[in-house]
Design a protein around this motif. Structure first.
Motif, PDB file in Angstrom:
ATOM      1  N   LYS A 101      -9.685   5.029  -1.127  1.00  0.00           N
ATOM      2  CA  LYS A 101      -8.554   6.154  -0.798  1.00  0.00           C
ATOM      3  C   LYS A 101      -8.109   5.859   0.363  1.00  0.00           C
ATOM      4  O   LYS A 101      -8.849   5.367   1.535  1.00  0.00           O
ATOM      5  CB  LYS A 101      -8.941   7.555  -0.865  1.00  0.00           C
ATOM      6  CG  LYS A 101      -7.894   8.708  -0.518  1.00  0.00           C
ATOM      7  CD  LYS A 101      -8.706   9.925  -0.565  1.00  0.00           C
ATOM      8  CE  LYS A 101      -9.261  10.208  -1.948  1.00  0.00           C
ATOM      9  NZ  LYS A 101      -9.795  11.731  -1.702  1.00  0.00           N
ATOM     10  N   VAL A 102      -6.734   5.740   0.926  1.00  0.00           N
ATOM     11  CA  VAL A 102      -6.223   5.562   1.928  1.00  0.00           C
ATOM     12  C   VAL A 102      -4.921   6.511   2.435  1.00  0.00           C
ATOM     13  O   VAL A 102      -4.889   7.277   1.351  1.00  0.00           O
ATOM     14  CB  VAL A 102      -5.197   4.285   1.957  1.00  0.00           C
ATOM     15  CG1 VAL A 102      -6.066   3.039   1.623  1.00  0.00           C
ATOM     16  CG2 VAL A 102      -4.147   4.395   0.710  1.00  0.00           C
ATOM     17  N   ASP A 103      -4.768   6.866   3.535  1.00  0.00           N
ATOM     18  CA  ASP A 103      -3.837   7.988   4.097  1.00  0.00           C
ATOM     19  C   ASP A 103      -2.429   7.629   3.563  1.00  0.00           C
ATOM     20  O   ASP A 103      -1.868   6.116   3.899  1.00  0.00           O
ATOM     21  CB  ASP A 103      -3.991   8.044   5.752  1.00  0.00           C
ATOM     22  CG  ASP A 103      -3.176   9.359   6.214  1.00  0.00           C
ATOM     23  OD1 ASP A 103      -2.752   9.848   5.387  1.00  0.00           O
ATOM     24  OD2 ASP A 103      -3.436   9.302   7.511  1.00  0.00           O
ATOM     25  N   PRO A 104      -1.870   8.398   2.992  1.00  0.00           N
ATOM     26  CA  PRO A 104      -0.356   8.090   2.525  1.00  0.00           C
ATOM     27  C   PRO A 104       0.709   7.759   3.607  1.00  0.00           C
ATOM     28  O   PRO A 104       1.592   7.201   3.308  1.00  0.00           O
ATOM     29  CB  PRO A 104      -0.052   9.465   1.615  1.00  0.00           C
ATOM     30  CG  PRO A 104      -1.503   9.876   1.299  1.00  0.00           C
ATOM     31  CD  PRO A 104      -2.438   9.805   2.378  1.00  0.00           C
ATOM     32  N   SER A 105       0.239   8.706   4.738  1.00  0.00           N
ATOM     33  CA  SER A 105       1.182   8.071   5.829  1.00  0.00           C
ATOM     34  C   SER A 105       1.218   7.159   6.524  1.00  0.00           C
ATOM     35  O   SER A 105       2.119   6.534   7.114  1.00  0.00           O
ATOM     36  CB  SER A 105       0.905   9.426   6.992  1.00  0.00           C
ATOM     37  OG  SER A 105      -0.396   9.238   7.431  1.00  0.00           O
ATOM     38  N   VAL A 110       5.070   0.924   2.029  1.00  0.00           N
ATOM     39  CA  VAL A 110       4.692   0.001   1.170  1.00  0.00           C
ATOM     40  C   VAL A 110       4.642   0.525  -0.371  1.00  0.00           C
ATOM     41  O   VAL A 110       4.695   1.692  -0.713  1.00  0.00           O
ATOM     42  CB  VAL A 110       3.142  -0.280   1.419  1.00  0.00           C
ATOM     43  CG1 VAL A 110       2.798  -1.429   0.513  1.00  0.00           C
ATOM     44  CG2 VAL A 110       2.824  -0.849   2.865  1.00  0.00           C
ATOM     45  N   LEU A 111       4.975  -0.461  -1.265  1.00  0.00           N
ATOM     46  CA  LEU A 111       5.339  -0.312  -2.709  1.00  0.00           C
ATOM     47  C   LEU A 111       4.211   0.647  -3.212  1.00  0.00           C
ATOM     48  O   LEU A 111       2.995  -0.067  -3.037  1.00  0.00           O
ATOM     49  CB  LEU A 111       5.534  -1.481  -3.324  1.00  0.00           C
ATOM     50  CG  LEU A 111       5.896  -1.225  -4.999  1.00  0.00           C
ATOM     51  CD1 LEU A 111       7.108  -0.184  -5.326  1.00  0.00           C
ATOM     52  CD2 LEU A 111       6.291  -2.621  -5.583  1.00  0.00           C
ATOM     53  N   ASN A 132      -3.092  11.392  -4.835  1.00  0.00           N
ATOM     54  CA  ASN A 132      -3.780  10.562  -3.676  1.00  0.00           C
ATOM     55  C   ASN A 132      -3.170   9.177  -4.015  1.00  0.00           C
ATOM     56  O   ASN A 132      -3.086   8.486  -5.095  1.00  0.00           O
ATOM     57  CB  ASN A 132      -5.290  10.513  -3.787  1.00  0.00           C
ATOM     58  CG  ASN A 132      -5.738  11.939  -3.490  1.00  0.00           C
ATOM     59  OD1 ASN A 132      -5.175  12.591  -2.448  1.00  0.00           O
ATOM     60  ND2 ASN A 132      -6.763  12.328  -4.216  1.00  0.00           N
ATOM     61  N   VAL A 133      -3.547   8.351  -2.796  1.00  0.00           N
ATOM     62  CA  VAL A 133      -3.180   6.884  -2.808  1.00  0.00           C
ATOM     63  C   VAL A 133      -4.300   5.977  -2.641  1.00  0.00           C
ATOM     64  O   VAL A 133      -5.064   6.458  -1.608  1.00  0.00           O
ATOM     65  CB  VAL A 133      -2.058   6.513  -1.889  1.00  0.00           C
ATOM     66  CG1 VAL A 133      -1.706   5.133  -1.703  1.00  0.00           C
ATOM     67  CG2 VAL A 133      -0.860   7.490  -1.789  1.00  0.00           C
TER      68      VAL A 133
END
Length: 231
Positions: A101-105, A110-111, A132-133
């Motif tokens: 999981k990464v921070d969307p901000s 990024v695509l 979530n991303v």
């Protein structure tokens, strides 16, 4: 012994992982129950036959229970988790992949793709799942991003020698503790018990270390060969 099918179907890969998880959990339950029963019969059952006028060293009984249970667990795990089985789990984990999981901000420019279960995602791609991303971490990624069990499976079996290393460390710690207890022991029955358990642990440690050396060379040779093919 289960078998591994190198298929390109994400659904079949996830089903295979589910089956392997059930099989692995069953083996761990077998190890836990058998080791506890063995330690119980060795450490606590003889206490039942002690007369009320005799002294029982409860501390030694508890220590013996722990020593026997851990030693038996390592021996059973080596028997139920042979190198071939660990390699099978490693291959399944490599095909399953993993998501982080990464921070969307941090990746708004990024695509980002919408995750679908029919697609095998390459390494480094970003997907959206349940608001979530996630970032693909494996070479092939068919795991469900929000499934914690898939993440645990990949974490434990992504490296083929992880389980073997854990067993070696555990067995080595047990041997050092038993040697220390053997040096400090002043009672003959404790000395005999520790010596007998120690001999069995020596043999198990030798077998584990031998497998670790052989498999380490085999996997390092395989990785170097694959790197040469890529280059």
């Amino acid at each position: 012994m289960p078998t591994h099918a190198c298929c390109l179907s994400p659904d079949l890969t996830r089903k295979e992982v589910e089956y392997l998880k059930m099989d692995f959990n069953w083996r761990m339950k077998e190890v836990l129950v058998s080791s506890m029963l063995s330690a119980y019969y060795v450490a606590f059952v003889p206490v039942w036959f002690v007369k009320s006028t005799q002294y029982v060293d409860k501390r030694w009984s508890c220590e013996l229970f722990i020593l026997v249970s851990v030693s038996t667990s390592v021996i059973l795990m080596r028997h139920l988790l042979p190198p071939r089985y660990c390699d099978l789990l490693h291959k399944a984990a490599a095909h399953l992949g993993c998501w982080q999981k990464v921070d969307p901000s941090l990746c708004s420019n990024v695509l980002q793709h919408i995750w679908t279960e029919e697609y095998m995602w390459p390494q480094g791609v970003l997907v959206k799942h349940n608001k979530n991303v996630y970032k693909a971490m494996g070479h092939y990624n068919v795991a469900v991003p929000s499934d914690v069990s898939h993440y645990r499976f990949y974490f434990f079996f992504n490296r083929p020698l992880r389980i073997l290393n854990i067993l070696i460390i555990l067995q080595g710690a047990m041997i050092f503790y038993q040697l220390y207890s053997l040096i400090c022991s002043e009672k003959w029955h404790q000395t005999i018990s520790l010596a007998l358990i120690l001999f069995s642990n020596y043999y198990a440690f030798f077998k584990l270390l031998r497998d670790r050396i052989v498999l380490g060379k085999a996997y390092s040779h395989s990785n170097s060969s694959s790197d040469q093919k890529v280059s």
